[in-house]
Design an enzyme around this catalytic site. Structure first.
Site, PDB file in Angstrom:
ATOM      1  CE  LYS A  46       0.915   5.538 -12.045  1.00 27.55           C
ATOM      2  NZ  LYS A  46       0.841   4.091 -11.362  1.00 27.55           N
ATOM      3  N   GLY A  73       2.536  -1.625 -13.701  1.00 33.58           N
ATOM      4  CA  GLY A  73       3.380  -1.531 -14.895  1.00 33.58           C
ATOM      5  C   GLY A  73       3.717   0.013 -15.164  1.00 33.58           C
ATOM      6  CG  ASN A 112       9.034   7.813  -7.864  1.00 35.27           C
ATOM      7  OD1 ASN A 112       9.202   7.256  -9.104  1.00 35.27           O
ATOM      8  ND2 ASN A 112       9.043   7.080  -6.690  1.00 35.27           N
ATOM      9  CB  CYS A 143      13.609   0.392 -13.444  1.00 32.97           C
ATOM     10  SG  CYS A 143      13.848   0.007 -15.306  1.00 32.97           S
ATOM     11  CB  ILE A 203      10.005  -2.132   1.758  1.00 24.98           C
ATOM     12  CG1 ILE A 203       8.445  -2.354   2.085  1.00 24.98           C
ATOM     13  CG2 ILE A 203      11.021  -2.282   2.946  1.00 24.98           C
ATOM     14  CD1 ILE A 203       8.317  -3.756   2.440  1.00 24.98           C
ATOM     15  N   GLY A 281       0.227   3.659   1.747  1.00 25.38           N
ATOM     16  CA  GLY A 281      -0.028   3.249   0.431  1.00 25.38           C
ATOM     17  C   GLY A 281      -1.305   2.728   0.228  1.00 25.38           C
TER      18      GLY A 281
END
Lengths: 306, 266
Positions: A46, A73, A112, A143, A203, A281
């Site tokens: 994550k 989030g 990540n 971000c 993506i 995913g």
């Protein structure tokens, strides 16, 4: 029968997208079976940030036609706790080449990270660089820059400048996770390469909005606690394929292609579009072994037996 | 609790029983580990999962395991959306993908406390398997919107029922029955599952009396095994719990309040 990617030995070409599989939680649910038959040839963590993040207020999910809009989030325990607590627990996973199930390979860890400035990214990379448990670093550049408000990864010039500052900080492979929410994703990939990235992945989710009406009717309001979210799943597959093809046609860097892959045929399309690896995913949410089935279907040996 | 098999399993439907407004889905599941009461499974029909209203459903749906008996797993269904609608259509002989048992279930009563089971609507499901497992006879209090739903009470034994419209049992809320029970004998542990407002009322009632309560929460979840981080509920002191791996059964004292999204359909 294994695959090389940025110097890493992988059991096959299927990994996970960041934030779509919690190996520690999954080991608690599924036990030793997961450890010995890890579905992904590399494990992408994550997103880790410098400080802990609680994540967005619920609701966080909305089922869309053929997909999922999420507004999670980036909850995470922060860099220090990740390095101290999670790194030791992320060891021990083994993945088998589909055609050679007796030769399990250790699963390399790709960490990540996300910062809201070049200096935050630098601090994250400097902390990861000396850790042998981390095989490669993926940069989440979706971000907003705290200074400009623009996504760092959406602005090619800014992205190249950030990469130039980060490249000297580690010899580990640097993978840039590109945002699809930009006018020219191939230009961003080119900028990442010019700045010194070893690979790009794409993506990320497509920005999306879910509106809901209360029982009394009235105007729709944003359902997700975070406002907008990111769309994933089958709904984005054709968009992902086009973006991967555009990037692979422009840069020589290896590309990790993802977006709505659910079957070996979808993965084959992504490889044909120029990806070196594929990532899964949302399909793992539906079936935690989806990546294993896809890898078997991609292997000429095991696909014949299926 | 033993680990779940690391694979979704294609299981055969053995029956779909009517229970008033609800359906009870029975699935041949003899090889699965014995579930802890309160654990759940992710279900998806093998055929035509997708292509319904708005091209949904897409993701599997989480259901409490309501009972395990004679090699069958029981699930309580109510048609409230495209996922439950499709599952309600299943007939014996058809197949369903099942992942589980997942999550943390109910803990046994301690300190000689008697068990009170308080359920609302489709949230009565995990209380049935809990009643089956409890050593001592438990007090069972169930609330429903109306008479058709109140027939769901037959999933448990010796239930006292409240309905919003007074058509069956007490006219009013199940939490009124709970307060009366606690006044009669407060040395209790409350197990509750139901709509979020009911769970919040149970939490407040028990907190006022310093009584332990175990709440089985529900939240929309994509995966069921901690991957998606979608099923977050606010915990006491800030931050969030994941209903799928930290729950679905949560000690009430871990919560300041029950999130309005964290309950079963009423």
């Amino acid at each position: 029968m294994s695959v090389r990617f940025c110097g890493l030995e992988l059991a096959h070409r299927v990994i996970n997208g960041s934030g779509t599989f919690d190996a520690i939680a999954a080991r608690a649910a599924f036990g030793a079976e997961l450890e010995a038959q890890f579905p992904f040839a590399a494990y992408v963590s994550k997103t880790i940030t410098l400080q802990p993040r609680a994540g967005n207020p619920p609701p966080r999910l909305w089922e869309a036609p053929g997909g999922l809009i999420n507004s999670i989030g980036l909850p995470n325990k922060g860099l220090d706790a990740y390095l101290a607590e999670d790194l030791p627990r992320l060891a021990g996973f083994r993945c088998c080449p589909p055609a050679d199930v007796d030769r399990a390979v250790a699963v390399p860890l790709i960490t990540n990270v996300m910062g809201s400035s070049a200096s935050e990214f630098a601090a994250l990379i400097e902390a990861c660089a000396p850790r042998d448990e981390i095989a490669a670093i993926e940069l989440n550049v979706s971000c907003p820059n705290v200074r400009t408000g623009l996504d760092i990864g959406a602005d090619p010039r800014g992205l190249e400048q950030v990469l130039r500052q980060l490249r000297p900080l580690t010899r580990k492979p640097l993978i840039v996770k590109l945002t699809p929410n930009t006018a020219d994703v191939a230009a961003c990939a080119e900028a990442a390469g010019a700045g010194g990235a070893d690979a790009v992945s794409l993506i990320n989710t497509l920005r999306a909005l879910a509106l809901a009406r209360g029982d009394a009717g009235g105007p729709g309001t944003a359902w997700l606690g975070g406002g907008t979210g990111g769309l994933s799943g089958a709904a984005v597959r054709a968009v992902a394929l086009a973006q991967v093809a555009a990037v692979a046609g422009r840069v020589a860097l290896p590309v990790i292609g993802m977006g709505g892959i659910e079957t070996a045929a979808h993965a084959r399309d992504m490889l044909d579009a120029g990806a070196a690896l594929v990532a899964v995913g949302t399909a793992s949410f539906r079936d935690p072994r989806a990546a294993t089935h896809i890898a078997r279907g991609l292997s000429p040996v095991t696909a014949r037996a299926m | 609790v033993s680990a779940a098999p690391f694979a979704r399993r294609l299981l055969t439907v053995t029956g779909m029983d009517e229970l008033g407004a609800y359906r009870v889905l029975r699935v041949a599941d003899a090889d699965a580990p014995e579930p802890q009461p309160g654990q759940f499974a992710m279900l998806a029909a093998a055929e035509r999962w997708g292509g319904g209203q708005d091209e949904r459903p897409y993701l599997p749906r989480a259901f409490s395991i309501a009972r395990r008996e004679a090699g069958e797993s029981y699930y309580l269904l109510e048609d409230v959306g495209p996922g439950t609608r499709r599952l309600c259509e299943l007939r014996a002989g058809e197949q369903v993908w099942t992942l589980g048992p997942l999550g943390r279930g109910f803990g046994a009563p301690r300190d000689g406390r008697r068990a009170i089971l308080a359920g609302g609507g489709a949230g009565i499901a995990p209380l049935a398997i809990l009643q089956d497992a409890l050593a001592a006879e438990a007090t069972v209090l169930l609330g429903f919107r109306d008479g058709a739903r109140a027939q769901g009470a037959r999933l448990l034994r010796d239930a006292r029922v409240a309905t919003d419209d007074g058509s069956v049992g007490h006219l009013g809320q199940v939490t009124e029955l709970l307060v009366a029970e606690l006044e009669r004998d407060p040395h209790a542990l409350v197990y509750a599952c139901g709509p979020a407002p009911m769970l919040e009322a149970v939490r407040a009632i028990c907190a006022e009396r310093s009584l332990p309560a175990q709440l089985a929460l529900e939240a929309p979840m994509a995966c069921g095994f901690g991957a998606c981080f979608g099923c977050a509920v606010a915990k006491r002191g800030g931050g969030y719990l994941r209903v799928c791996v930290d729950g679905p059964v949560i000690d009430a004292d871990q919560l300041d309040h029950v999130d309005p999204y964290a309950g079963a359909p009423p």
